[in-house]
Design an enzyme around this catalytic site. Structure first.
Site, mmCIF file in Angstrom:
data_model
loop_
_atom_site.group_PDB
_atom_site.id
_atom_site.type_symbol
_atom_site.label_atom_id
_atom_site.label_comp_id
_atom_site.label_asym_id
_atom_site.label_seq_id
_atom_site.Cartn_x
_atom_site.Cartn_y
_atom_site.Cartn_z
ATOM 1 N N ARG A 16 0.732 -1.367 0.046
ATOM 2 C CA ARG A 16 -0.113 0.062 -0.048
ATOM 3 C C ARG A 16 0.557 1.175 0.046
ATOM 4 O O ARG A 16 0.272 2.264 -0.121
ATOM 5 C CB ARG A 16 -1.075 -0.070 1.235
ATOM 6 N N GLY A 78 2.079 -14.532 4.541
ATOM 7 C CA GLY A 78 1.296 -13.991 5.542
ATOM 8 C C GLY A 78 2.024 -14.224 6.877
ATOM 9 O O GLY A 78 3.012 -14.556 7.108
ATOM 10 N N THR A 79 1.360 -13.482 7.942
ATOM 11 C CA THR A 79 2.070 -13.182 9.301
ATOM 12 C C THR A 79 2.139 -14.520 10.024
ATOM 13 O O THR A 79 3.245 -14.609 10.772
ATOM 14 C CB THR A 79 1.139 -12.111 10.167
ATOM 15 N N ASP A 103 5.854 -1.916 11.522
ATOM 16 C CA ASP A 103 5.061 -0.724 11.040
ATOM 17 C C ASP A 103 4.458 -0.176 12.230
ATOM 18 O O ASP A 103 3.180 0.881 12.120
ATOM 19 C CB ASP A 103 4.270 -1.072 9.872
ATOM 20 N N GLY A 140 -7.911 -5.861 11.569
ATOM 21 C CA GLY A 140 -8.503 -6.923 12.077
ATOM 22 C C GLY A 140 -9.403 -6.706 13.496
ATOM 23 O O GLY A 140 -8.971 -5.797 14.084
ATOM 24 N N ASN A 170 -7.595 -5.237 16.354
ATOM 25 C CA ASN A 170 -6.242 -5.895 16.718
ATOM 26 C C ASN A 170 -5.160 -5.222 16.548
ATOM 27 O O ASN A 170 -5.108 -4.627 15.353
ATOM 28 C CB ASN A 170 -6.296 -7.470 15.934
ATOM 29 N N ARG A 333 29.070 24.240 4.722
ATOM 30 C CA ARG A 333 29.219 22.849 4.489
ATOM 31 C C ARG A 333 29.970 22.193 5.317
ATOM 32 O O ARG A 333 30.656 22.749 6.253
ATOM 33 C CB ARG A 333 29.649 22.574 3.008
ATOM 34 N N LYS A 351 33.353 25.695 3.149
ATOM 35 C CA LYS A 351 33.576 24.200 3.208
ATOM 36 C C LYS A 351 34.788 23.974 3.947
ATOM 37 O O LYS A 351 35.927 24.348 3.445
ATOM 38 C CB LYS A 351 33.492 23.615 1.683
ATOM 39 N N TYR A 366 33.499 32.303 -1.805
ATOM 40 C CA TYR A 366 33.663 30.961 -1.558
ATOM 41 C C TYR A 366 35.041 30.753 -0.819
ATOM 42 O O TYR A 366 36.066 31.090 -1.242
ATOM 43 C CB TYR A 366 33.985 29.988 -2.719
HETATM 44 C C1 UD1 Z 1 -2.319 -7.074 10.751
HETATM 45 C C2 UD1 Z 1 -3.178 -7.990 11.404
HETATM 46 C C3 UD1 Z 1 -4.378 -7.137 11.697
HETATM 47 C C4 UD1 Z 1 -4.021 -6.141 12.575
HETATM 48 C C5 UD1 Z 1 -2.990 -5.224 12.046
HETATM 49 C C6 UD1 Z 1 -2.422 -4.262 13.173
HETATM 50 C C7 UD1 Z 1 -2.632 -10.298 10.245
HETATM 51 C C8 UD1 Z 1 -3.280 -11.296 9.490
HETATM 52 N N1 UD1 Z 1 -3.444 -9.145 10.552
HETATM 53 O O1 UD1 Z 1 -2.652 -6.710 9.498
HETATM 54 O O2 UD1 Z 1 -5.196 -8.249 12.231
HETATM 55 O O3 UD1 Z 1 -5.192 -5.417 12.917
HETATM 56 O O4 UD1 Z 1 -1.823 -5.899 11.487
HETATM 57 O O5 UD1 Z 1 -1.701 -3.062 12.186
HETATM 58 O O6 UD1 Z 1 -1.856 -10.479 11.110
HETATM 59 N N2 UD1 Z 1 4.726 -9.664 7.334
HETATM 60 C C9 UD1 Z 1 5.745 -10.422 7.088
HETATM 61 N N3 UD1 Z 1 5.271 -11.436 6.187
HETATM 62 C C10 UD1 Z 1 4.061 -11.861 5.749
HETATM 63 C C11 UD1 Z 1 3.411 -10.751 5.884
HETATM 64 C C12 UD1 Z 1 3.445 -9.753 6.691
HETATM 65 O O7 UD1 Z 1 6.648 -10.199 7.825
HETATM 66 O O8 UD1 Z 1 3.915 -12.635 4.921
HETATM 67 C C13 UD1 Z 1 4.976 -8.313 8.210
HETATM 68 C C14 UD1 Z 1 4.697 -7.043 7.381
HETATM 69 O O9 UD1 Z 1 5.921 -6.636 6.916
HETATM 70 C C15 UD1 Z 1 4.338 -6.077 8.563
HETATM 71 C C16 UD1 Z 1 3.486 -7.176 9.677
HETATM 72 O O10 UD1 Z 1 3.875 -8.109 9.197
HETATM 73 O O11 UD1 Z 1 5.401 -5.298 9.492
HETATM 74 C C17 UD1 Z 1 1.974 -6.823 9.347
HETATM 75 O O12 UD1 Z 1 1.718 -7.060 8.138
HETATM 76 P P1 UD1 Z 1 0.617 -6.177 7.237
HETATM 77 O O13 UD1 Z 1 0.421 -6.541 5.782
HETATM 78 O O14 UD1 Z 1 0.814 -4.808 7.221
HETATM 79 O O15 UD1 Z 1 -0.736 -6.548 8.334
HETATM 80 P P2 UD1 Z 1 -1.914 -5.700 8.164
HETATM 81 O O16 UD1 Z 1 -3.077 -6.097 7.013
HETATM 82 O O17 UD1 Z 1 -1.881 -4.411 8.804
HETATM 83 CA CA CA Z 2 -0.144 -3.173 9.036
#
Ligand code: UD1
Ligand code: CA
Length: 458
Positions: A16, A78-79, A103, A140, A170, A333, A351, A366
């Site tokens: 995003r 995924g996470t 993040d 979430g 969450n 500088r 400088k 200068y």
């Molecule tokens: C996630 C949560 C969501 C919560 C939100 C809060 C999940 C499925 N969802 O969503 O419930 O409300 O955070 O901020 O966990 N990442 C990896 N590997 C992956 C995917 C993600 O390391 O395969 C890392 C990303 O770099 C990031 C973090 O996990 O730092 C969260 O991922 P992101 O895609 O931002 O999750 P959200 O959609 O924000």
């Molecule tokens: Ca996030």
């Protein structure tokens, strides 16, 4: 207290953000987003610190170095899949696992300590941090039953319309019992709209097995806002800048217009200094008391003494001593030192140059790789010719020297104490102390020239 391992997830690209740079490396009011999280974690007592990296992982390693353990998540599935990558690394570890996302920069140590304490005191298998948001879109949602007991987490993409109204979200911050976490992770599937392995699914898996899940609710939701796109990034930056300005004002610094002033955290400013509009102050700059800074000034890693005026100028990695006057339109500088009470004026570039106490370079000059003594007067349009195309050379100007206007000082060259140079000179040789050097061709006046020219034409 049981041992704690911290896992920070940063493997995602951050789609995003629409960027080639990993999301967590974007600059947030002076430092990368990830550094906020790492600085917070540094204040906790933990046994292990692991960063899960993936997208452009070399860039992250380069920035953070070896103060943390790394795990690569080759494909970002995924996470839950991300956390699973730490299984091997943590095989010998016993205790709790604190999971954070790279993040979420404003998370406080206080909340993390509270989470760990609550989790351990109640012996939960999982404790999550939630908050209530007016606009919960994108997060979430926490699903509870009629009694208020947590039943699970549903991601935005998978929410039914009626559940979209749920405002408890969450935060993505959790503490797990290590054994139970990995047992649950094995059971997570990709049966959802995004086809990802959701870490959030572990909550319902643990509950299904009759295990306990607790939660703490953070009142100040701003603490757990995630940075997902550039709107979030700008909002977050503004929050940091505002807070820094407020702190400075309460410490006795006047900020004339907070809307056009950007000061990074860590900058120190003395009492009764006034910061005028359109001014940016960065990278650990120090400013003494009773200064006037701006309007239109940019200070980066500068060391500014007391009672100094900086007007519409740029100062980088340089020192300016008490009572000096800089600008308008001066550029200092790196590695420049301006002595006490010295004056660096309109369109002057310095400088790697040291200017002695009370010396003046007021206009269009200068000076590079130069050492200038006390009470020196540098005439308008003076240029140190410090570069011969291959090497840089030094210019030394001793105390009390007077350089006439429009001089070229061809380095290496030394002008002795109290020497003078005539206007328009090109100084190629050292000038002994007290001498006057004139290095220009003598003027010749040709009498009757104009009249003769006219006569020749007719
Ligand atoms: C996630 C949560 C969501 C919560 C939100 C809060 C999940 C499925 N969802 O969503 O419930 O409300 O955070 O901020 O966990 N990442 C990896 N590997 C992956 C995917 C993600 O390391 O395969 C890392 C990303 O770099 C990031 C973090 O996990 O730092 C969260 O991922 P992101 O895609 O931002 O999750 P959200 O959609 O924000
Ligand atoms: Ca996030």
């Amino acid at each position: 207290m049981r041992d704690t391992a911290v896992i920070i997830m940063v493997a995602g690209k951050g789609k995003r953000m629409k960027s080639n740079l990993p999301k967590v490396l974007h600059n947030l009011a002076g430092k990368p987003i990830l550094n906020y999280v790492l600085d917070t974690v540094d204040q906790l007592e933990v046994k292990r610190k692991i960063l899960i990296i993936g997208y452009k992982s070399d860039k992250i390693r380069e920035l953070i170095g070896d103060k943390i353990e790394y795990v690569e998540q080759k494909e970002q599935l995924g996470t839950a899949h991300a956390v699973l990558q730490t299984e091997k690394l943590l095989s010998g570890f016993k205790g709790d696992v604190l999971i954070l996302s790279g993040d979420v920069p404003f998370l406080t140590v206080k909340t993390l300590k509270k989470l760990l304490k609550y989790h351990q005191a109640n012996n939960f298998c999982c404790t999550l941090v939630s908050t209530v948001l007016k606009n919960p879109k994108g997060y979430g949602r926490i699903i509870r039953d009629k009694k208020g007991e947590i039943k699970g987490i549903i991601e935005e993409a998978d929410l039914s319309t009626d559940k979209k109204k749920i405002t408890e979200i969450n935060s993505g911050i959790y503490c797990f019992n290590k054994e139970k976490l990995f047992q649950a992770l094995e059971k997570v599937t990709t049966d959802n709209k995004q086809g990802e392995y959701y870490l959030t699914d572990t909550v319902k898996i643990l509950l299904r097995e009759g295990l306990t899940v607790g939660n703490i609710i953070v009142k100040d939701y701003s603490e757990i806002l995630g940075i997902n796109n550039r709107l979030d990034l700008t909002d977050a930056s503004q929050k940091v800048y505002q807070k820094t300005l407020q702190d400075l004002m309460l410490q006795g610094v006047t900020i004339v217009d907070p809307n056009s002033t950007f000061i990074e955290r860590g900058v120190k400013i003395g009492q009764d200094t006034i910061i005028y509009p359109f001014t940016i102050i960065e990278k650990g700059t120090k400013i003494g008391s009773n200064c006037f800074i701006g309007p239109y000034s940019h200070l980066i890693d500068a060391d500014i003494g007391k009672g100094i005026r900086v007007w519409a100028s740029i100062i980088e990695s340089s020192t300016v001593k008490e009572g000096a006057n800089i600008g308008p339109y001066a550029h200092l500088r790196p590695e420049t030192v301006v002595g006490k009470g010295a004056k660096i004026g309109n369109f002057v570039e310095l400088k790697k140059t040291v200017i002695g106490e009370g010396s003046k370079a007021s206009h269009l000059t200068y000076l590079g790789d130069a050492t200038i003594g006390k009470k020196v007067n540098i005439g308008a349009g003076t240029i140190t010719c410090n570069y011969d195309g291959e090497k840089k050379h030094k210019t030394v100007i001793e105390d009390g020297v007077f350089i006439g206007s429009n001089n070229s000082l061809v380095a290496p060259v030394k002008l002795g104490k109290d020497s003078y140079t005539g206007a328009g000179s090109t100084i190629t040789e050292d000038v002994p102390a007290g001498n006057l050097a004139i290095a220009r061709s003598r003027q010749t006046n040709i009498s009757g020239w104009r009249k003769k020219k006219k006569e020749d034409k007719s």
